[in-house]
Design a protein around this motif. Structure first.
Motif, PDB file in Angstrom:
ATOM      1  N   TRP A   1      15.180  12.229   3.537  1.00  0.00           N
ATOM      2  CA  TRP A   1      13.880  11.679   3.942  1.00  0.00           C
ATOM      3  C   TRP A   1      12.761  12.102   2.993  1.00  0.00           C
ATOM      4  CZ3 TRP A   1      10.060  15.190   4.959  1.00  0.00           C
ATOM      5  CH2 TRP A   1      10.460  16.497   5.232  1.00  0.00           C
ATOM      6  N   ARG A   2      12.905  13.240   2.328  1.00  0.00           N
ATOM      7  CA  ARG A   2      11.847  13.716   1.428  1.00  0.00           C
ATOM      8  C   ARG A   2      11.660  12.787   0.230  1.00  0.00           C
ATOM      9  NH1 ARG A   2      14.065  19.303  -0.125  1.00  0.00           N
ATOM     10  NH2 ARG A   2      15.833  17.915  -0.373  1.00  0.00           N
ATOM     11  N   PHE A   3      12.725  12.070  -0.143  1.00  0.00           N
ATOM     12  CA  PHE A   3      12.667  11.206  -1.316  1.00  0.00           C
ATOM     13  C   PHE A   3      12.861   9.726  -0.989  1.00  0.00           C
ATOM     14  CE2 PHE A   3      13.965  15.333  -3.130  1.00  0.00           C
ATOM     15  CZ  PHE A   3      12.912  15.502  -4.014  1.00  0.00           C
ATOM     16  N   LYS A   4      12.968   9.396   0.284  1.00  0.00           N
ATOM     17  CA  LYS A   4      13.206   7.999   0.682  1.00  0.00           C
ATOM     18  C   LYS A   4      12.103   7.096   0.116  1.00  0.00           C
ATOM     19  CE  LYS A   4      14.852   5.546   4.678  1.00  0.00           C
ATOM     20  NZ  LYS A   4      16.233   5.528   4.313  1.00  0.00           N
TER      21      LYS A   4
ATOM     22  N   GLY B   1      16.795  22.511 -16.375  1.00  0.00           N
ATOM     23  CA  GLY B   1      16.613  21.777 -15.131  1.00  0.00           C
ATOM     24  C   GLY B   1      15.734  20.569 -15.331  1.00  0.00           C
ATOM     25  N   ALA B   2      15.226  20.044 -14.247  1.00  0.00           N
ATOM     26  CA  ALA B   2      14.420  18.823 -14.307  1.00  0.00           C
ATOM     27  C   ALA B   2      13.239  18.924 -13.347  1.00  0.00           C
ATOM     28  CB  ALA B   2      15.276  17.604 -13.959  1.00  0.00           C
ATOM     29  N   SER B   3      12.121  18.326 -13.745  1.00  0.00           N
ATOM     30  CA  SER B   3      10.920  18.307 -12.905  1.00  0.00           C
ATOM     31  C   SER B   3      10.240  16.953 -13.018  1.00  0.00           C
ATOM     32  CB  SER B   3       9.925  19.383 -13.345  1.00  0.00           C
ATOM     33  OG  SER B   3      10.444  20.670 -13.127  1.00  0.00           O
ATOM     34  N   GLY B   4       9.698  16.519 -11.903  1.00  0.00           N
ATOM     35  CA  GLY B   4       8.964  15.268 -11.876  1.00  0.00           C
ATOM     36  C   GLY B   4       7.964  15.270 -10.743  1.00  0.00           C
ATOM     37  N   VAL B   5       7.228  14.180 -10.633  1.00  0.00           N
ATOM     38  CA  VAL B   5       6.277  14.013  -9.532  1.00  0.00           C
ATOM     39  C   VAL B   5       6.405  12.606  -8.962  1.00  0.00           C
ATOM     40  CG1 VAL B   5       4.569  15.762 -10.156  1.00  0.00           C
ATOM     41  CG2 VAL B   5       4.426  13.519 -11.212  1.00  0.00           C
TER      42      VAL B   5
ATOM     43  N   GLY C   1       3.442  14.834  -4.778  1.00  0.00           N
ATOM     44  CA  GLY C   1       4.317  14.960  -5.937  1.00  0.00           C
ATOM     45  C   GLY C   1       5.746  15.328  -5.603  1.00  0.00           C
ATOM     46  N   GLY C   2       5.944  15.976  -4.451  1.00  0.00           N
ATOM     47  CA  GLY C   2       7.289  16.359  -4.059  1.00  0.00           C
ATOM     48  C   GLY C   2       7.291  17.552  -3.124  1.00  0.00           C
ATOM     49  N   PRO C   3       8.489  17.887  -2.624  1.00  0.00           N
ATOM     50  CA  PRO C   3       8.604  18.908  -1.581  1.00  0.00           C
ATOM     51  C   PRO C   3       8.640  20.355  -2.076  1.00  0.00           C
ATOM     52  CG  PRO C   3      10.743  17.941  -2.004  1.00  0.00           C
ATOM     53  CD  PRO C   3       9.753  17.208  -2.871  1.00  0.00           C
ATOM     54  N   ILE C   4       8.585  20.572  -3.387  1.00  0.00           N
ATOM     55  CA  ILE C   4       8.646  21.930  -3.940  1.00  0.00           C
ATOM     56  C   ILE C   4       7.237  22.365  -4.348  1.00  0.00           C
ATOM     57  CG2 ILE C   4       9.712  23.396  -5.719  1.00  0.00           C
ATOM     58  CD1 ILE C   4      11.734  22.091  -3.779  1.00  0.00           C
ATOM     59  N   LEU C   5       6.915  23.628  -4.088  1.00  0.00           N
ATOM     60  CA  LEU C   5       5.604  24.187  -4.442  1.00  0.00           C
ATOM     61  C   LEU C   5       4.478  23.254  -3.995  1.00  0.00           C
ATOM     62  CD1 LEU C   5       6.497  25.433  -8.054  1.00  0.00           C
ATOM     63  CD2 LEU C   5       6.366  26.824  -5.975  1.00  0.00           C
ATOM     64  N   THR C   6       4.426  23.008  -2.706  1.00  0.00           N
ATOM     65  CA  THR C   6       3.486  22.026  -2.166  1.00  0.00           C
ATOM     66  C   THR C   6       2.023  22.490  -2.203  1.00  0.00           C
ATOM     67  OG1 THR C   6       3.953  22.840   0.052  1.00  0.00           O
ATOM     68  CG2 THR C   6       5.174  20.883  -0.690  1.00  0.00           C
ATOM     69  N   ASN C   7       1.781  23.666  -2.741  1.00  0.00           N
ATOM     70  CA  ASN C   7       0.400  24.119  -2.919  1.00  0.00           C
ATOM     71  C   ASN C   7      -0.047  24.025  -4.378  1.00  0.00           C
ATOM     72  OD1 ASN C   7       2.122  26.142  -3.785  1.00  0.00           O
ATOM     73  ND2 ASN C   7       0.781  27.791  -3.156  1.00  0.00           N
ATOM     74  N   ILE C   8       0.799  23.439  -5.236  1.00  0.00           N
ATOM     75  CA  ILE C   8       0.516  23.318  -6.668  1.00  0.00           C
ATOM     76  C   ILE C   8      -0.096  21.949  -6.959  1.00  0.00           C
ATOM     77  CG2 ILE C   8       1.593  23.157  -8.954  1.00  0.00           C
ATOM     78  CD1 ILE C   8       1.617  25.973  -7.970  1.00  0.00           C
TER      79      ILE C   8
ATOM     80  N   GLY D   1       2.317  19.230  -5.222  1.00  0.00           N
ATOM     81  CA  GLY D   1       3.746  19.502  -5.093  1.00  0.00           C
ATOM     82  C   GLY D   1       4.537  18.912  -6.248  1.00  0.00           C
ATOM     83  N   LEU D   2       5.788  19.344  -6.352  1.00  0.00           N
ATOM     84  CA  LEU D   2       6.678  18.916  -7.431  1.00  0.00           C
ATOM     85  C   LEU D   2       8.025  18.484  -6.873  1.00  0.00           C
ATOM     86  CD1 LEU D   2       6.063  21.899  -9.889  1.00  0.00           C
ATOM     87  CD2 LEU D   2       5.102  19.614 -10.084  1.00  0.00           C
ATOM     88  N   SER D   3       8.772  17.780  -7.695  1.00  0.00           N
ATOM     89  CA  SER D   3      10.169  17.435  -7.413  1.00  0.00           C
ATOM     90  C   SER D   3      10.986  18.128  -8.502  1.00  0.00           C
ATOM     91  CB  SER D   3      10.362  15.917  -7.469  1.00  0.00           C
ATOM     92  OG  SER D   3       9.549  15.273  -6.519  1.00  0.00           O
ATOM     93  N   ASN D   4      11.787  19.105  -8.116  1.00  0.00           N
ATOM     94  CA  ASN D   4      12.537  19.922  -9.085  1.00  0.00           C
ATOM     95  C   ASN D   4      14.028  19.890  -8.815  1.00  0.00           C
ATOM     96  OD1 ASN D   4      10.155  20.730 -10.255  1.00  0.00           O
ATOM     97  ND2 ASN D   4      10.210  22.808  -9.481  1.00  0.00           N
ATOM     98  N   TRP D   5      14.810  20.044  -9.886  1.00  0.00           N
ATOM     99  CA  TRP D   5      16.266  20.134  -9.815  1.00  0.00           C
ATOM    100  C   TRP D   5      16.712  21.304 -10.677  1.00  0.00           C
ATOM    101  CZ3 TRP D   5      13.466  15.717  -9.847  1.00  0.00           C
ATOM    102  CH2 TRP D   5      13.771  14.749  -8.879  1.00  0.00           C
TER     103      TRP D   5
END
Length: 193
Positions: free
Chosen positions: A20-23, A36-40, A73-80, A127-131
């Motif tokens: 659901w976070r990326f739907k 790794g990989a990062s996006g927004v 931007g994504g579910p990681i580091l949602t305060n960034i 926030g970010l999207s990270n892998w």
């Protein structure tokens, strides 16, 4: 494991993605390497906080007329807070992604934008999207426990897609464009002269 280089491209969530976070997400990938990989995510506007709130919380001086939308931007580091932007304005901390795009995680960029300066085109993200290393490659391959039906779709970016209007059907049009591009590539391979 194949290295499908996603840096500088758009990742499009497949139609049946169960996470659901990326739907129905469209993600601009600003980094993809052995670390790794990062996006927004660029197609989900935040209702709260807004730019005024972010500036107030961070004690950033803001011109009253400056209040761009904030994008989830994504579910990681949602305060960034990050800024995806054109390279007509950069800082030493700007990550150069393509010859005309960068991503900056720096308070100074926020201060410039709030003061009426900064890049001509930008998106402010929360926030970010990270892998982790190898994780995104496994998702491309559809390796267990993932299914090939849940593999990310990729699309070459264009400034219009990133900085243009994000209508209700933005994700749908990106999926259609991806399928059309893949069909054209397959046809060229099959019907090579």
């Amino acid at each position: 494991m194949c290295m499908n280089d996603a840096q500088g491209k758009l990742l499009i969530a497949p139609p049946k993605l169960p996470d659901w976070r990326f739907k129905k997400s469209v993600i601009y990938m600003w980094k993809h390497d052995i670390a790794g990989a990062s996006g927004v995510i660029i197609n989900k506007k935040c209702n709260h906080p807004d730019f005024r709130h972010v500036c107030n919380e961070g004690a950033v001086k803001r011109l009253p007329a400056i209040n761009p939308p904030i994008w989830y931007g994504g579910p990681i580091l949602t305060n960034i807070i990050g800024v995806l932007h054109t390279l007509d304005f950069t800082l030493k901390s700007t990550n150069l992604v393509k010859k005309d795009l960068g991503f900056t995680l720096d308070r100074k960029m926020l201060e410039c934008i709030a003061g009426g300066g900064g890049p001509k085109q930008y998106i402010v993200t929360l926030g970010l999207s990270n892998w982790e290393p190898g994780q995104l490659e496994n998702e491309f391959e559809g390796l267990p426990p993932k299914s090939p039906a849940f593999s990310w779709l990729t699309l070459d970016y264009s400034p219009e897609l990133i900085f243009g209007p994000k209508t209700e059907d933005f994700w749908d049009s990106c999926v259609s464009r991806t399928i059309q591009n893949q069909t054209e590539e397959l046809s060229k391979k099959i019907f090579k002269s």
